[in-house]
Structure formats: structure tokens, C-alpha cells
Design a protein around this motif. Structure first.
Motif, PDB file in Angstrom:
ATOM      1  N   GLN A  23       1.838  41.609 -14.575  1.00 59.71           N
ATOM      2  CA  GLN A  23       1.321  41.287 -15.911  1.00 59.71           C
ATOM      3  C   GLN A  23       1.491  42.470 -16.858  1.00 59.71           C
ATOM      4  O   GLN A  23       1.899  42.295 -18.010  1.00 59.71           O
ATOM      5  CB  GLN A  23      -0.151  40.902 -15.819  1.00 59.71           C
ATOM      6  N   GLY A  37       5.071  42.716 -17.804  1.00 60.94           N
ATOM      7  CA  GLY A  37       5.409  41.656 -18.752  1.00 60.94           C
ATOM      8  C   GLY A  37       4.946  41.971 -20.160  1.00 60.94           C
ATOM      9  O   GLY A  37       5.669  41.725 -21.134  1.00 60.94           O
ATOM     10  N   ASP A  83       7.562  33.785 -17.741  1.00 60.75           N
ATOM     11  CA  ASP A  83       6.278  33.607 -17.068  1.00 60.75           C
ATOM     12  C   ASP A  83       6.404  32.626 -15.911  1.00 60.75           C
ATOM     13  O   ASP A  83       5.877  32.874 -14.816  1.00 60.75           O
ATOM     14  CB  ASP A  83       5.246  33.112 -18.078  1.00 60.75           C
ATOM     15  N   GLN A  84       7.100  31.512 -16.139  1.00 59.82           N
ATOM     16  CA  GLN A  84       7.263  30.527 -15.077  1.00 59.82           C
ATOM     17  C   GLN A  84       8.065  31.091 -13.909  1.00 59.82           C
ATOM     18  O   GLN A  84       7.719  30.897 -12.733  1.00 59.82           O
ATOM     19  CB  GLN A  84       7.946  29.279 -15.638  1.00 59.82           C
ATOM     20  N   THR A 143       8.362  34.218 -13.080  1.00 54.88           N
ATOM     21  CA  THR A 143       7.578  35.262 -12.417  1.00 54.88           C
ATOM     22  C   THR A 143       6.512  34.654 -11.513  1.00 54.88           C
ATOM     23  O   THR A 143       6.264  35.155 -10.410  1.00 54.88           O
ATOM     24  CB  THR A 143       6.919  36.171 -13.473  1.00 54.88           C
TER      25      THR A 143
END
Length: 253
Positions: free
Chosen positions: A120, A123, A216-217, A219
Motif C-alpha cells: 500500500q 502504491g 490495485d486489482q 496487486t
């Protein structure tokens, strides 16, 4: 003559020559706007440069490379043995997605909460990089109309001052009309810069949100696939080590 000419011809032709109120070219349009056309022009150049740079940087093939994940899966068969090769692979790729995966690979085998936290954080750092210079676009979209309005105010002050100082001001409305029309050029120029810049800002923001959703998906799938497997392997190793310690203690006694 440019397409904007019919919109801004507000004065009658001057006797004995060309009408000084008519805009003959874009350069003439800039000159009639006064000194504040310089910062407005600089704003337009900066906004164009930022937009082109962000277009190049936010291409999907650059942010979420299509062949990155299959290549990583092929390398990362065993977390402990293949970790360094996978990290080198991510470093050579250099995409935002690769940088996020690199942070996750370093923490494989750790508790899921630790792994998710590092992914996170990575990211968030990549999103900040993707939003680079967007604040500048927002600033240009905000100040360009204000610069145009300021130029208009200065121009109108000068126009009224000229009319007030003229001994022939009575009945000479063309003097005032000419000054006001030239003053309004800066407002038009400010809006011409601000509107496309605002559109570009919102388009780039939407593009970033779309790419962030894809990353995000991907990851999440990576954490579920490799994080759980490495955590299970880690727990099995821990149990084996505990059994060995118990056996060693029993043998010693």
C-alpha cells in the motif's frame, strides 16, 4: 485574417488607411492585448508541455505492461530461491506496477498485514509520481482568467483615461470603444488558455484513476496468490523447526 476577427471588430475604419482596431493575425491579437499577454502566453506553453509529458508517461503500456505479470510468475516459482531474480526483473522493468510488486516481493513470507502495508505504501508513492505536475495544471487553469481580467481592468483604465484627457472626447465614442475592445482581448486570451487546461486536468485525473484501479486489482491478486502461499510455507517451516527443537530436547534428556 483569423476566424476571431469578425468577433472583435467593434470600431469603424480609420480614415486614410487600415483600421487599427481590426486584428490582422494571431501575433497582432497578442500585441493588442498588452503586456499581460506575456504571462498568459507562458501559461499556455507550460500547460501544453505538461499535458504532452503526462500523455507520454501515462500510457497503459508504460504503467501496466501487459507482459510483466506472466514474466514474473515464470520467475517466482519459489519465494526464497527466486526472490533476487524477481527483484532484478522488477527493477529492469521500471514501471509503476513493477515498483509496487518489488516492495511486495521483498516482504513475501512476512505476515499478510505487513505485506499489505508495504504494498500500500509503495502504491501511494507511485500514485504521487503519476500525479506529477497536475497541481501546476490546476494552477494555470485558475490564474489564466484572473490574468486576463487584470489585463482588461488595466486596459479599461487606460481607455477611460485617454477619453477623459482628450479635448475631442465629446461625441467620439469610437475612442472609448476601441480602448475597451482591446482591453477585452486579455480576458478572451485567459479563457482560451484556461478552458482547455481545465479539460486536460480532468482528463488526466480520470486516466490516473483508471490506471490505479487496474493496478490495485492486479496487486490484490498478487497478494492472494503469492502472499498466502509464502505465509503457509513460512508457517510450515516454523512448525518443522519446532518439531526439530522438541526432538533435540527429548534426545538430550
Amino acid at each position: 485574417m483569423t476566424p476571431i476577427t469578425p468577433l472583435i471588430v467593434l470600431a469603424q475604419a480609420a480614415p486614410g488607411g487600415a483600421n487599427p482596431a481590426i486584428v490582422q493575425s494571431v501575433w497582432d491579437f497578442v500585441l493588442k492585448g498588452g503586456p499581460l499577454m506575456i504571462p498568459i502566453g507562458l501559461c499556455s506553453l507550460v500547460a501544453l508541455a505538461v499535458f504532452v509529458e503526462r500523455l507520454a508517461s501515462l500510457r497503459r503500456a508504460r504503467v501496466v505492461p501487459g507482459g510483466f505479470l506472466p514474466g514474473l510468475r515464470g520467475l517466482l516459482q519459489d519465494v526464497d530461491d527466486d526472490r533476487e531474480r524477481a527483484l532484478d526483473y522488477c527493477q529492469k522493468d521500471g514501471s509503476p506496477l513493477a515498483n509496487i510488486f518489488s516492495a511486495g516481493i521483498r516482504k513475501l513470507g512476512r505476515p499478510p498485514a505487513v505485506l499489505e502495508k508495504h504494498v500500500q505504501d509503495a502504491g501511494e508513492r507511485e500514485v504521487i509520481k503519476m500525479r506529477k505536475h497536475l497541481r501546476l495544471l490546476s494552477l494555470i487553469a485558475s490564474i489564466s482568467p484572473l490574468l486576463g481580467l487584470l489585463g482588461t481592468i488595466f486596459g479599461m483604465i487606460a481607455a477611460f483615461q485617454t477619453v477623459a484627457a482628450s479635448a475631442e472626447a465629446m461625441g467620439k465614442t469610437e475612442l472609448l470603444a476601441k480602448g475597451i475592445y482591446e482591453a477585452m482581448i486579455t480576458t478572451a486570451a485567459g479563457l482560451i488558455v484556461a478552458i482547455p487546461t481545465l479539460i486536460a486536468y480532468n482528463w488526466i485525473s480520470a486516466r490516473i484513476e483508471q490506471l490505479v484501479g487496474e493496478m490495485d486489482q492486479i496487486t490484490v491478486d498478487f497478494i492472494e496468490e503469492f502472499g498466502d502461499a509464502s505465509a503457509s510455507a513460512g508457517s510450515s517451516d516454523t512448525e518443522s523447526q519446532r518439531d526439530l527443537r522438541i526432538g533435540a530436547v527429548a534426545a538430550a534428556t
